[in-house]
Motif scaffolding. Structure first.
Motif, mmCIF file in Angstrom:
data_model
loop_
_atom_site.group_PDB
_atom_site.id
_atom_site.type_symbol
_atom_site.label_atom_id
_atom_site.label_comp_id
_atom_site.label_asym_id
_atom_site.label_seq_id
_atom_site.Cartn_x
_atom_site.Cartn_y
_atom_site.Cartn_z
ATOM 1 N N ALA A 14 0.856 -1.185 0.000
ATOM 2 C CA ALA A 14 0.000 0.000 0.000
ATOM 3 C C ALA A 14 0.888 1.229 0.000
ATOM 4 C CB ALA A 14 -0.932 0.001 1.202
ATOM 5 N N ILE A 15 0.395 2.304 -0.607
ATOM 6 C CA ILE A 15 1.229 3.491 -0.828
ATOM 7 C C ILE A 15 0.404 4.760 -0.662
ATOM 8 C CG2 ILE A 15 2.749 4.669 -2.475
ATOM 9 C CD1 ILE A 15 2.557 1.811 -4.029
ATOM 10 N N VAL A 16 0.996 5.768 -0.052
ATOM 11 C CA VAL A 16 0.475 7.133 -0.107
ATOM 12 C C VAL A 16 1.357 7.913 -1.062
ATOM 13 C CG1 VAL A 16 0.124 9.301 1.123
ATOM 14 C CG2 VAL A 16 -0.499 7.144 2.215
ATOM 15 N N GLU A 17 0.744 8.438 -2.113
ATOM 16 C CA GLU A 17 1.457 9.284 -3.069
ATOM 17 C C GLU A 17 0.920 10.708 -2.954
ATOM 18 O OE1 GLU A 17 2.145 7.700 -7.125
ATOM 19 O OE2 GLU A 17 0.938 6.006 -6.448
ATOM 20 N N LEU A 18 1.804 11.668 -2.778
ATOM 21 C CA LEU A 18 1.401 13.063 -2.732
ATOM 22 C C LEU A 18 1.831 13.769 -4.016
ATOM 23 C CD1 LEU A 18 2.198 14.063 0.958
ATOM 24 C CD2 LEU A 18 0.067 13.186 -0.019
ATOM 25 N N LEU A 73 -6.952 11.589 -2.250
ATOM 26 C CA LEU A 73 -6.815 12.174 -0.923
ATOM 27 C C LEU A 73 -7.196 13.651 -1.016
ATOM 28 C CD1 LEU A 73 -3.407 10.658 0.257
ATOM 29 C CD2 LEU A 73 -5.707 10.012 1.028
ATOM 30 N N PHE A 74 -8.234 14.030 -0.302
ATOM 31 C CA PHE A 74 -8.724 15.400 -0.339
ATOM 32 C C PHE A 74 -8.211 16.183 0.866
ATOM 33 C CE2 PHE A 74 -11.822 13.251 -2.997
ATOM 34 C CZ PHE A 74 -12.087 14.176 -3.994
ATOM 35 N N HIS A 75 -7.833 17.429 0.618
ATOM 36 C CA HIS A 75 -7.487 18.345 1.694
ATOM 37 C C HIS A 75 -8.081 19.700 1.357
ATOM 38 C CE1 HIS A 75 -5.485 20.282 4.975
ATOM 39 N NE2 HIS A 75 -4.781 21.058 4.184
ATOM 40 N N GLN A 76 -9.063 20.125 2.171
ATOM 41 C CA GLN A 76 -9.757 21.396 1.945
ATOM 42 C C GLN A 76 -10.297 21.471 0.516
ATOM 43 O OE1 GLN A 76 -6.969 24.432 3.141
ATOM 44 N NE2 GLN A 76 -7.336 24.072 5.319
ATOM 45 N N ALA A 106 -9.504 20.097 -2.163
ATOM 46 C CA ALA A 106 -8.564 19.889 -3.269
ATOM 47 C C ALA A 106 -7.963 18.492 -3.150
ATOM 48 C CB ALA A 106 -7.463 20.935 -3.250
ATOM 49 N N VAL A 107 -7.715 17.851 -4.294
ATOM 50 C CA VAL A 107 -7.072 16.542 -4.288
ATOM 51 C C VAL A 107 -5.567 16.757 -4.231
ATOM 52 C CG1 VAL A 107 -6.824 14.326 -5.457
ATOM 53 C CG2 VAL A 107 -8.950 15.616 -5.696
ATOM 54 N N VAL A 108 -4.941 16.269 -3.173
ATOM 55 C CA VAL A 108 -3.511 16.518 -2.962
ATOM 56 C C VAL A 108 -2.661 15.265 -3.139
ATOM 57 C CG1 VAL A 108 -3.947 18.458 -1.415
ATOM 58 C CG2 VAL A 108 -3.741 16.141 -0.469
ATOM 59 N N ALA A 130 -8.769 6.311 3.056
ATOM 60 C CA ALA A 130 -8.387 7.601 2.475
ATOM 61 C C ALA A 130 -9.041 8.741 3.246
ATOM 62 C CB ALA A 130 -8.789 7.648 0.997
ATOM 63 N N GLU A 131 -10.285 8.532 3.691
ATOM 64 C CA GLU A 131 -10.963 9.551 4.485
ATOM 65 C C GLU A 131 -10.262 9.770 5.824
ATOM 66 O OE1 GLU A 131 -15.046 8.490 4.906
ATOM 67 O OE2 GLU A 131 -15.487 8.686 2.764
ATOM 68 N N LEU A 132 -9.730 8.704 6.411
ATOM 69 C CA LEU A 132 -9.008 8.841 7.677
ATOM 70 C C LEU A 132 -7.751 9.681 7.499
ATOM 71 C CD1 LEU A 132 -9.274 5.250 9.218
ATOM 72 C CD2 LEU A 132 -10.668 7.268 9.706
ATOM 73 N N ILE A 133 -7.024 9.446 6.399
ATOM 74 C CA ILE A 133 -5.822 10.244 6.138
ATOM 75 C C ILE A 133 -6.201 11.696 5.875
ATOM 76 C CG2 ILE A 133 -3.928 10.639 4.524
ATOM 77 C CD1 ILE A 133 -3.619 7.684 4.220
ATOM 78 N N ALA A 134 -7.276 11.910 5.114
ATOM 79 C CA ALA A 134 -7.723 13.269 4.810
ATOM 80 C C ALA A 134 -8.088 14.014 6.088
ATOM 81 C CB ALA A 134 -8.910 13.233 3.856
#
Length: 209
Positions: free
Chosen positions: A51-55, A124-127, A129-131, A156-160
């Motif tokens: 599993a990966i988080v890509e920013l 991944l949403f932040h405010q 925007a998809v970041v 993904a919602e938990l990370i957001a």
């Protein structure tokens, strides 16, 4: 977590996701630790190889947290254009790839480098925007089901949510440092003037008063 999501997940999976949420609260405002914890748990929950988080950083997608077969690729930078994760960021949609060898949306060379054949990517949403993107990958084609997609969306919602609270904490912490003495913790002159301005504004008086 919505009732719709709960209806389509097993009780065991729901309990594990609640446990993940509880642990994230304990971790606090360390976003890097939160992201790594999520990918570690997500790999097992989705029966994935990694599993990966890509920013999204400029024109690149950067591996900022990784588990399983993707762990050695932490910090990897891939071109946003021509990748499934980049397309996910651009569209804000969950995307499923059943076989990387036959999907024109993916960066086939990058997939071969990591060693994956199928994957699911969630934005991944932040405010608003998809970041970035949260991704699960497998060495086998056709590995992921609709339930895995729902699990990915919830994680993904938990990370957001963590991104939001970390950002709020950073703003609050900067304000606290600017308005309090670093040694005593007592409010300083900046805090006094800030509260004076607020009081004048509430009283409806001109600022020069």
């Amino acid at each position: 977590m919505s009732s719709k999501d709960a209806q389509h997940l097993s009780p065991q999976t729901l309990l594990r996701i609640i446990g993940v949420q509880t642990e994230i609260v304990k971790i606090g405002h360390d976003l890097s630790c939160v992201m790594q914890y999520v990918v570690d748990q997500l790999q097992d929950l989705a029966g994935a190889s990694g599993a990966i988080v890509e920013l999204a950083e400029g024109g690149d997608m950067v591996y900022r947290a990784a588990s399983g077969l993707a762990a050695p690729q932490l910090g990897l930078r891939l071109g946003r254009q021509g990748s499934l994760s980049g397309l996910c960021v651009d569209t804000g949609q969950v995307l499923v790839c059943q076989d990387c060898e036959n999907d024109p949306r993916v960066d086939r060379a990058a997939c071969r480098k990591v060693g994956l054949r199928s994957m699911v990517v969630a934005p991944l949403f932040h405010q608003e925007a998809v970041v970035g993107a949260l991704k699960v990958v497998s060495e086998a084609p056709g590995r992921f089901t609709d339930e895995h997609v729902r699990v990915l969306e919830l994680m993904a919602e938990l990370i957001a949510a963590s991104m939001f609270y970390c950002a709020q904490y950073e703003v609050s912490e900067l304000y606290r440092r600017a308005t309090h003495d670093p040694l005593t913790g007592i409010g300083n002159r900046a805090l006094f003037y800030d509260r004076l301005r607020q009081s004048l504004a509430l009283a409806g008086r001109p600022s020069f008063a």
